[in-house]
Design an enzyme around this catalytic site. Structure first.
Site, PDB file in Angstrom:
ATOM      1  CB  THR A 172     -56.069 -36.976  21.461  1.00  0.00           C
ATOM      2  OG1 THR A 172     -55.036 -36.118  21.847  1.00  0.00           O
ATOM      3  CG2 THR A 172     -55.521 -38.278  21.017  1.00  0.00           C
ATOM      4  CG  ASP A 203     -51.119 -38.652  26.418  1.00  0.00           C
ATOM      5  OD1 ASP A 203     -51.174 -37.456  26.047  1.00  0.00           O
ATOM      6  OD2 ASP A 203     -52.048 -39.457  26.216  1.00  0.00           O
ATOM      7  CB  THR A 222     -58.275 -38.158  24.774  1.00  0.00           C
ATOM      8  OG1 THR A 222     -58.404 -36.737  24.594  1.00  0.00           O
ATOM      9  CG2 THR A 222     -59.604 -38.708  25.250  1.00  0.00           C
ATOM     10  N   GLY A 225     -51.621 -34.460  28.263  1.00  0.00           N
ATOM     11  CA  GLY A 225     -50.599 -35.505  28.192  1.00  0.00           C
ATOM     12  C   GLY A 225     -49.697 -35.563  29.411  1.00  0.00           C
TER      13      GLY A 225
HETATM   14  N1  ASP Z   1     -53.289 -36.239  25.045  1.00  0.00           N
HETATM   15  C1  ASP Z   1     -52.986 -35.234  24.062  1.00  0.00           C
HETATM   16  C2  ASP Z   1     -51.670 -34.589  24.381  1.00  0.00           C
HETATM   17  O1  ASP Z   1     -51.474 -34.180  25.499  1.00  0.00           O
HETATM   18  C3  ASP Z   1     -54.023 -34.173  23.951  1.00  0.00           C
HETATM   19  C4  ASP Z   1     -55.451 -34.633  23.882  1.00  0.00           C
HETATM   20  O2  ASP Z   1     -55.816 -35.705  24.292  1.00  0.00           O
HETATM   21  O3  ASP Z   1     -56.261 -33.875  23.389  1.00  0.00           O
HETATM   22  O4  ASP Z   1     -50.859 -34.441  23.511  1.00  0.00           O
END
Ligand code: ASP
Length: 301
Positions: A172, A203, A222, A225
């Protein structure tokens, strides 16, 4: 009225950055933090700055957001984003969008419309059109690298028969900033986790989980999630911040809790009004950069 030292911090995702991509990630977060800083300098508005920084990473195929988003198990794009203006608690966000080039810019338009906070799927595409955004073919967001990574992921799944592990499929982007009036803002945007099922929401667009801002702190996370939502990482950090000496301690305590509670790891960036800033991860690594009048820093130095 007090005057605050403006600052911006960005992240380009936590997890497993392959060593041959480190330079690319570093250049990408530095470009984003410089773009955001310029906006902060021009407008003295934290909200404008975080959106500009995140947009720069959505346009950069290195990152898992906008162009270059990670793919669902069906090979499609479903992106989530949220932006919060901490000084007014106005928020705007989208879930499962696939026809918008910059989900964070749409999120800001939703925030400014100040009606609903979150839109999902087709409804998000409809409001995008109402707000004057051009809808694009979702194929335009897919890079050869994200297709290749999904194919490898599916092969690995088949080999392992049924892999329940979620870690290591992340990346993310996010930004937090404070302007000289002490206004804090946070923005996060993502393609989600590789190979996710259709309809899964992470998240990122959940206030208090992956993104948070108020008059005390701005936060963007990040990592997987599901772990971030289940441990309410953003608001957990805020709770610890009230009783911790430093921002690092507060964030570390929240990340430690996460380990015990859901056996998970993550990374986050945070700027506070009174206790400085932090960029911390319990994942293998996290790409981040910070800029203020004192100069710039990034995760590679
Ligand atoms: N937090 C993000 C999700 O789970 C993924 C990420 O941080 O790369 O959608």
């Amino acid at each position: 009225m007090n005057s605050f030292d403006p600052m911006i911090v960005v992240h380009g995702g936590a997890g497993n950055i392959p060593s041959n991509y480190e330079e690319q990630y570093n250049e990408g977060v530095l470009e984003a933090v410089r773009t955001g800083w310029k906006k902060l300098d021009d407008t003295n508005n934290a909200l404008e700055a975080v959106v500009e920084a995140v947009k720069s990473m959505e346009d950069n195929p290195t990152f898992n957001a906008g162009y270059g988003s990670t793919l669902t198990i069906k090979g499609t794009v479903e992106m989530d984003a949220l932006v919060i203006d901490g000084s007014s608690l106005r928020m705007g966000g989208v879930m499962r969008v696939s026809k918008v080039k910059n989900p964070i810019v749409l999120s800001k338009a939703i925030l400014e419309e100040n009606h609903h906070v979150l839109y999902a799927g087709e409804g998000a595409h409809m409001i995008a059109q109402e707000l004057g955004f051009e809808l694009i073919d979702p194929e335009q967001l897919i890079t050869p690298r994200s297709r290749d990574l999904l194919e490898k992921y599916i092969k690995k799944l088949e080999e392992e028969n049924k892999n329940k592990k979620l870690a290591g499929k992340t990346g993310t982007v996010g930004a937090v900033a404070i302007d000289s009036k002490g206004r804090l803002a946070a923005a996060t945007s993502t393609g989600g986790i590789r190979g996710k099922k259709i309809g899964r929401v992470g998240d990122t667009p959940i206030p208090g989980a992956g993104t948070w801002a108020d008059d005390i702190m701005a936060f963007s996370a990040t990592g997987v999630g599901e772990w971030i939502i289940r441990s309410t990482l953003g608001l957990r950090t805020k709770t610890y911040l009230l009783s911790s000496k430093t921002t690092e301690i507060a964030l570390m305590r929240a990340l430690e809790d996460m380990k015990h509670l859901v056996n998970g790891t993550a990374g986050a960036i945070i700027i506070t009004k009174e206790k400085g800033w932090a960029a911390i991860h319990t994942t293998k690594n996290m790409a981040w950069a910070k800029k203020s009048a004192d100069g710039e820093l990034s995760f590679l130095k």
